[in-house]
Design a protein around this motif. Structure first.
Motif, PDB file in Angstrom:
ATOM      1  N   GLY A 106       0.810  -1.215   0.000  1.00 45.01           N
ATOM      2  CA  GLY A 106       0.000   0.000   0.000  1.00 45.01           C
ATOM      3  C   GLY A 106       0.840   1.258   0.000  1.00 45.01           C
ATOM      4  N   VAL A 107       0.240   2.352   0.480  1.00 47.88           N
ATOM      5  CA  VAL A 107       0.871   3.671   0.477  1.00 47.88           C
ATOM      6  C   VAL A 107       0.934   4.188   1.908  1.00 47.88           C
ATOM      7  N   LEU A 108       2.040   4.824   2.260  1.00 50.91           N
ATOM      8  CA  LEU A 108       2.207   5.355   3.607  1.00 50.91           C
ATOM      9  C   LEU A 108       1.379   6.620   3.809  1.00 50.91           C
ATOM     10  N   PRO A 109       0.890   6.853   5.026  1.00 51.30           N
ATOM     11  CA  PRO A 109       0.101   8.063   5.290  1.00 51.30           C
ATOM     12  C   PRO A 109       0.992   9.302   5.326  1.00 51.30           C
ATOM     13  N   GLY A 110       0.384  10.480   5.201  1.00 54.56           N
ATOM     14  CA  GLY A 110       1.134  11.719   5.348  1.00 54.56           C
ATOM     15  C   GLY A 110       1.087  12.649   4.163  1.00 54.56           C
ATOM     16  N   GLY A 111       0.643  12.132   2.993  1.00 56.81           N
ATOM     17  CA  GLY A 111       0.477  13.016   1.846  1.00 56.81           C
ATOM     18  C   GLY A 111       1.538  12.927   0.781  1.00 56.81           C
ATOM     19  N   LEU A 112       2.675  12.273   1.068  1.00 56.56           N
ATOM     20  CA  LEU A 112       3.721  12.131   0.050  1.00 56.56           C
ATOM     21  C   LEU A 112       3.432  10.980  -0.907  1.00 56.56           C
ATOM     22  N   ASN A 113       2.472  10.137  -0.549  1.00 58.91           N
ATOM     23  CA  ASN A 113       2.099   8.974  -1.367  1.00 58.91           C
ATOM     24  C   ASN A 113       3.286   8.046  -1.626  1.00 58.91           C
ATOM     25  N   VAL A 114       4.054   7.813  -0.569  1.00 55.83           N
ATOM     26  CA  VAL A 114       5.208   6.921  -0.666  1.00 55.83           C
ATOM     27  C   VAL A 114       4.735   5.474  -0.679  1.00 55.83           C
ATOM     28  N   LYS A 115       5.098   4.743  -1.714  1.00 54.63           N
ATOM     29  CA  LYS A 115       4.698   3.336  -1.842  1.00 54.63           C
ATOM     30  C   LYS A 115       5.523   2.469  -0.898  1.00 54.63           C
ATOM     31  N   ARG A 116       4.857   1.594  -0.183  1.00 53.84           N
ATOM     32  CA  ARG A 116       5.566   0.645   0.671  1.00 53.84           C
ATOM     33  C   ARG A 116       6.286  -0.375  -0.206  1.00 53.84           C
ATOM     34  N   ARG A 117       7.562  -0.620   0.073  1.00 58.51           N
ATOM     35  CA  ARG A 117       8.383  -1.471  -0.793  1.00 58.51           C
ATOM     36  C   ARG A 117       8.810  -2.787  -0.172  1.00 58.51           C
ATOM     37  N   ALA A 118       8.773  -2.880   1.165  1.00 59.12           N
ATOM     38  CA  ALA A 118       9.267  -4.096   1.809  1.00 59.12           C
ATOM     39  C   ALA A 118       8.518  -5.330   1.320  1.00 59.12           C
ATOM     40  N   ASN A 119       7.211  -5.226   1.130  1.00 58.15           N
ATOM     41  CA  ASN A 119       6.429  -6.364   0.662  1.00 58.15           C
ATOM     42  C   ASN A 119       6.844  -6.789  -0.742  1.00 58.15           C
ATOM     43  N   ASP A 120       7.158  -5.812  -1.604  1.00 63.74           N
ATOM     44  CA  ASP A 120       7.640  -6.143  -2.950  1.00 63.74           C
ATOM     45  C   ASP A 120       8.969  -6.891  -2.881  1.00 63.74           C
ATOM     46  N   PHE A 121       9.867  -6.402  -2.021  1.00 64.26           N
ATOM     47  CA  PHE A 121      11.143  -7.099  -1.827  1.00 64.26           C
ATOM     48  C   PHE A 121      10.890  -8.526  -1.348  1.00 64.26           C
ATOM     49  N   TYR A 122      10.011  -8.641  -0.364  1.00 58.53           N
ATOM     50  CA  TYR A 122       9.726  -9.933   0.246  1.00 58.53           C
ATOM     51  C   TYR A 122       9.180 -10.921  -0.784  1.00 58.53           C
ATOM     52  N   LEU A 123       8.249 -10.467  -1.602  1.00 57.07           N
ATOM     53  CA  LEU A 123       7.671 -11.332  -2.630  1.00 57.07           C
ATOM     54  C   LEU A 123       8.713 -11.728  -3.670  1.00 57.07           C
ATOM     55  N   SER A 124       9.576 -10.799  -4.048  1.00 60.05           N
ATOM     56  CA  SER A 124      10.616 -11.107  -5.044  1.00 60.05           C
ATOM     57  C   SER A 124      11.645 -12.093  -4.504  1.00 60.05           C
ATOM     58  N   LEU A 125      11.772 -12.146  -3.158  1.00 58.09           N
ATOM     59  CA  LEU A 125      12.711 -13.081  -2.529  1.00 58.09           C
ATOM     60  C   LEU A 125      12.049 -14.431  -2.216  1.00 58.09           C
ATOM     61  N   ASN A 126      10.767 -14.556  -2.603  1.00 55.68           N
ATOM     62  CA  ASN A 126      10.014 -15.796  -2.370  1.00 55.68           C
ATOM     63  C   ASN A 126       9.977 -16.173  -0.888  1.00 55.68           C
ATOM     64  N   GLY A 127       9.745 -15.165  -0.057  1.00 52.73           N
ATOM     65  CA  GLY A 127       9.630 -15.419   1.373  1.00 52.73           C
ATOM     66  C   GLY A 127       8.431 -16.288   1.681  1.00 52.73           C
ATOM     67  N   PRO A 128       8.474 -17.000   2.818  1.00 55.25           N
ATOM     68  CA  PRO A 128       7.380 -17.923   3.165  1.00 55.25           C
ATOM     69  C   PRO A 128       6.036 -17.214   3.285  1.00 55.25           C
ATOM     70  N   GLN A 129       4.990 -17.881   2.780  1.00 56.36           N
ATOM     71  CA  GLN A 129       3.644 -17.315   2.780  1.00 56.36           C
ATOM     72  C   GLN A 129       2.725 -18.136   3.698  1.00 56.36           C
TER      73      GLN A 129
END
Length: 465
Positions: free
Chosen positions: A222-245
Motif C-alpha cells: 500500500g501507500v504510507l500516510p502523510g500526503g507524500l504517497n510513498v509506496k511501501r516497498r518491503a512487501n515487494d522485496f519480500y515477494l521477489s525473494l520468495n519469502g514464506p507465505q
C-alpha cells in the motif's frame, strides 16, 4: 554519573518519531500524572524542531493521546483513529481517563516556530488546575527521553551499579579486569537495577515487538500516510525473494524464514527488506522499538535477523539477549558522550548511532573480543559522521526509511572489518569518534537538524512526490 539502562535505550513505542512522537506523548503522560487537582483547561505550545516538523511527525496526535492517559507501550495502534475521532466529534478530551475538558488539536496545540534556549525540542504545558494557571516546560531530548526544564542538572544517582560506565575506555577496562564479555558486564549492571525475571521478560517483549514489526512490515503493501504517497516497498522485496507465505503467526514465520536458502546476492536485499519493512511500520504510526530512536528503529532488527537467518540458524533467545544488551550499552555511551537526538545532531545521531549499536552487537555474537566490538561501533559511526536530518514534509519517510537499510548494511560491514582487525592497529578509538560526532553536531547548521529547512526537504518539492 548518569545511569542509563538498556531498557532506556530500547523502548517500545508508537511511530513515527521517538523525539517528536514518543517524547511528547510521554511528556503529556507525565504532566497529567504529576498534576495535583482538577484540570479544567489546557494548551500546549510547541517550539523549535517540534513546531517546524511536528505535523509530519504526528506530535499533535501524540500529545492528545498522552493527555488522554493512553500509554505508548500498551496501546493497540488500531485504536488511535477511534480515540482521535472521539476528540474531534466531542470537542473534548477525556483527560487522564478522569474527566472531559474542552479540546481540539487545532486550537489547543500551538506550533509557534520559535526556539527555547535549552533544546530544540521544547514544549510548554499551560493548564488551569483548581482554578490556578500552571506552566510546565518539557524537552524531548531524543530516543523518547523527556526532561523538565533544569532537571538534567540534578542527575540523581538513584542506585549504585557494580560497573559505572561513562565511555568506551571504562567499559573495556572492566572487561579486561574481570575477563568478561561486554554483554556479561552489562548484565551485571542490569541485575543491580532489575530482577533477573524482569530482564528476561522485558527483553522477550522487546524482541517480540521487533519480530512482529518485521512480520507486519514484510506482509503489508500500500501507500504510507502523510500526503507524500510513498509506496511501501518491503512487501515487494519480500515477494521477489520468495519469502514464506500463509504463516499463522510470527513464530511460524520466523522458523520458516530461517530455513530459507539465501544466495549471496540476496543477502543485501533481505537486510534491506527487513530494515525498510520496520520503518514503514514506524511511518504508519505502528508499534516499534526505539533503537535508539523510532526513525532508526529498523537497523537493529534487520542486523539481528541477518545473524539469525544467515550466520547462525541454531541461535535462540540467549544470543538475542546478548545482542540487545550490547546494542543498548553502546547506545547509552553515545547518549552520555554526544546525543541521540536528530534535532541536536542531525541523522548521525539516529542512523549513525543505531548502526554503531548493531555493529557492536553483531561483532560480539560473531566471536569478536571486547576491543573488536568497540572497533566495530567506531567504524560504523565514523562513516555516518556529518549525516544531516532533512525529512521531506517533516515525515519520517524520505530519506529516513532507506537510511535504515544503509545503516544496517554498514553495521554488518563494520562488524566484519572489526573481526579482521587487530585493535592495537586502530588509529581512532570509539571515544574519539563520539567526541568528534558531538563537535560535528555543534558545528552543523541548524537547518540540517530535523527542521525541514535544508537539504532534501527544500530541494524536493512535496508536490513533485
Amino acid at each position: 554519573m548518569e545511569i542509563i539502562s538498556i531498557f532506556d535505550m530500547l523502548k517500545i513505542g508508537i511511530g513515527p518519531s521517538s523525539s517528536h512522537t514518543l517524547g511528547p506523548w510521554k511528556a503529556a503522560n507525565r504532566f497529567i500524572e504529576e498534576s495535583e487537582g482538577i484540570i479544567t483547561s489546557i494548551i500546549i505550545e510547541l517550539y523549535g524542531s517540534l513546531s517546524l516538523t511536528g505535523i509530519g511527525h504526528a506530535t499533535d496526535v501524540a500529545l492528545a493521546l498522552g493527555l488522554s492517559g493512553e500509554i505508548p507501550e500498551e496501546i493497540n495502534p488500531d485504536r488511535i483513529p477511534e480515540i482521535l475521532e472521539e476528540i474531534k466529534n466531542s470537542k473534548t478530551i477525556y483527560i487522564g481517563k478522569k474527566h472531559h475538558v474542552p479540546f481540539s488539536l487545532e486550537k489547543n496545540i500551538l506550533f509557534l516556530k520559535k526556539t527555547l534556549p535549552f533544546h530544540s525540542n521544547g514544549m510548554k504545558f499551560i493548564a488551569k488546575i483548581n482554578g490556578v494557571e500552571v506552566n510546565e516546560v518539557f524537552y524531548s531530548i531524543g530516543g523518547g527521553f523527556v526532561i523538565k526544564e533544569n532537571e538534567e542538572a540534578q542527575n540523581i544517582l538513584v542506585k549504585s551499579i557494580p560497573f559505572p560506565i561513562q565511555n568506551g575506555a571504562e567499559l573495556l577496562n572492566y572487561c579486561k579486569e574481570k575477563q568478561l564479555a561486554i554483554s556479561e558486564i552489562v548484565l551485571q549492571n542490569e541485575l543491580s537495577l532489575h530482577s533477573s525475571e524482569f530482564i528476561e521478560i522485558q527483553l522477550e517483549k522487546i524482541w517480540d515487538t521487533m519480530a512482529q514489526c518485521l512480520f507486519n512490515g514484510c506482509m503489508t503493501s500500500g501507500v504510507l500516510p502523510g500526503g507524500l504517497n510513498v509506496k511501501r516497498r518491503a512487501n515487494d522485496f519480500y515477494l521477489s525473494l520468495n519469502g514464506p507465505q500463509n504463516c499463522k503467526n510470527t513464530l511460524e514465520w520466523l522458523k520458516k524464514l530461517r530455513k530459507t536458502k539465501v544466495q549471496f546476492r540476496q543477502i543485501l536485499k533481505w537486510v534491506s527488506c527487513f530494515a525498510i519493512g520496520v520503518n514503514e511500520v514506524n511511518a504508519s504510526l505502528g508499534k516499534v522499538v526505539t533503537a535508539p530512536t523510532n526513525g532508526s528503529s529498523g537497523v537493529i532488527p534487520a542486523v539481528l535477523m541477518y545473524y539469525l537467518m544467515i550466520e547462525n540458524h541454531n541461535a535462540g533467545f540467549p544470543e538475542i539477549k546478548k545482542f540487545l544488551m550490547v546494542a543498548g550499552e553502546i547506545g547509552s555511551i553515545f547518549k552520555k558522550g554526544s546525543t541521540i537526538s536528530a534535532a541536536m545532531g542531525g541523522c548521525q545521531a539516529e542512523i549513525g548511532v543505531s548502526s554503531a549499536m548493531a555493529a557492536a552487537a553483531l561483532c560480539e555474537l560473531l566471536g569478536g573480543s571486547p576491543e573488536q566490538v568497540l572497533v566495530a561501533a567506531e567504524i560504523a559511526m565514523e562513516h555516518h559522521l556529518g549525516l544531516t536530518c532533512d525529512p521531506i514534509n517533516g515525515l519520517v519517510q524520505i530519506p529516513c526509511i532507506e537510511r535504515n537499510s544503509m545503516g544496517a548494511i554498514k553495521a554488518i560491514t563494520a562488524a566484519e572489518i572489526a573481526l579482521g582487525t587487530d585493535p592495537k592497529d586502530t588509529k581512532v578509538p570509539l571515544d574519539k569518534v563520539i567526541a568528534t560526532m558531538w563537535q560535528t553536531a555543534k558545528d552543523m547548521n541548524t537547518k540540517y537538524k530535523e527542521t525541514s529547512k535544508g537539504g532534501l526537504a527544500i530541494a524536493v518539492n512535496s508536490i513533485d512526490c
